[in-house]
Design a protein around this motif. Structure first.
Motif, short mmCIF file in Angstrom:
data_model
loop_
_atom_site.label_atom_id
_atom_site.label_comp_id
_atom_site.label_asym_id
_atom_site.label_seq_id
_atom_site.Cartn_x
_atom_site.Cartn_y
_atom_site.Cartn_z
N CYS A 1 0.64 -1.21 -0.01
CA CYS A 1 -0.12 0.06 -0.04
C CYS A 1 1.00 1.16 -0.03
N PRO A 2 0.34 2.35 -0.40
CA PRO A 2 1.14 3.82 -0.60
C PRO A 2 1.56 4.07 0.93
N PRO B 1 4.93 4.39 -8.82
CA PRO B 1 4.60 5.46 -8.30
C PRO B 1 3.89 5.54 -7.06
N ASN B 2 3.64 6.50 -6.47
CA ASN B 2 2.84 6.66 -5.10
C ASN B 2 3.35 6.10 -3.83
N PHE B 3 4.80 6.10 -3.79
CA PHE B 3 5.50 5.63 -2.81
C PHE B 3 4.96 4.30 -2.16
N MET B 4 4.85 3.32 -2.83
CA MET B 4 4.13 2.10 -2.30
C MET B 4 5.06 1.26 -1.80
N CYS B 5 4.49 0.93 -0.47
CA CYS B 5 5.55 0.25 0.22
C CYS B 5 5.18 -1.34 0.47
N ARG B 6 6.21 -2.39 0.74
CA ARG B 6 5.90 -3.77 0.77
C ARG B 6 6.88 -4.33 1.64
#
Length: 119
Positions: A22-23, A60-65
């Motif tokens: 999610c972002p 894009p959107n600074f997605m984090c995992r």
């Protein structure tokens, strides 16, 4: 596990374990609602986790995992607790846990089943 995560970092990881990829903005919103954190606090913690190798960021959107499974962190934290507080003795940990409240027959049976499966 070689990565040591502190309590606040674990809260960030908790959002990713619950929500999936999610972002960063969404992580910040969840933590604002749960703990009253401002966005800068959350972004700082995300960046720390990225630096430690616990989170991967993508655009894009600074997605984090999350790069570390929750189970791996739970195991490492449990081992640290056993070693630090209970002198490495699982028996002492179980005695402390089980003496804190009365268990139901169902709970006792479930614990017996877990022990049998591990033997």
């Amino acid at each position: 596990m070689d990565i040591k995560l502190f309590d606040a970092e674990l809260k960030v990881m908790g959002v990713l374990w619950n929500e999936g990829v999610c972002p960063a903005r969404h992580v910040a919103e969840v933590l604002k609602d749960e703990y009253g954190w401002n966005i800068n606090t959350t972004y700082t913690l995300i960046k720390r986790c990225i630096k430690k190798g616990a989170i991967e960021r993508s655009e894009p959107n600074f997605m984090c995992r999350a790069l570390i499974p929750k189970e791996e962190v739970q195991e490492a934290e449990t081992n640290e607790l056993i070693n630090k507080i209970y002198d490495g003795s699982v028996d002492k940990l179980f005695t402390a846990l089980l003496s804190r409240k009365k268990l139901s027959a169902e709970q006792i049976e479930k614990l017996n089943q877990i022990v049998k499966e591990m033997a």
